[in-house]
Design a protein around this motif. Sequence first.
Motif: not given
Length: 167
Positions: A101-114
Amino acid sequence: MAEQENGAADAATQAQAQVKLNVLTQFVRDLSFENILAQRGIGGDVQPDVQVAVNLDAKKRSAENQYEVTTKITVNSKNKSSEEPLFLLEMEYVGVFHIEGVPEDQLHPFLLIECPRMTFPFLRRIVSDVTRDGGFPPLNLETIDFMKLYRNEIARRQAETPKKADA
């Protein structure tokens, strides 16, 4: 008109509710602790100066919606007065996550922050235990601002890009 605004707000709420994050496993991939103080037999007054470096890496796994996030930490401690090394700790701590459910354009920051934010308390505990078991007072790492770390890395990469284009 108000119904459209409420509908848009409901859609945004549903989109947020659809994000699914599960920690499947976490483990130490590599750990090294070197007690330089004990090896050299240095004694006397020791006032440690501790430097901590953190690197993050994320990659897609072969299973659908699974990602591996690695937090690499290096802790280097020197005596403040003599600059002689006291200890060196290097660790790679890995979390495997199922994310939907994480949009592709937000996946990189999501992986490296959350994701590192979720595994950090466990990494901190291991660092504390290893330094204590290595003959030093337990090193309790301060909380890391992974958002700031991410933004600094993006800014650094953007600053490097023009230099490469000029070369």
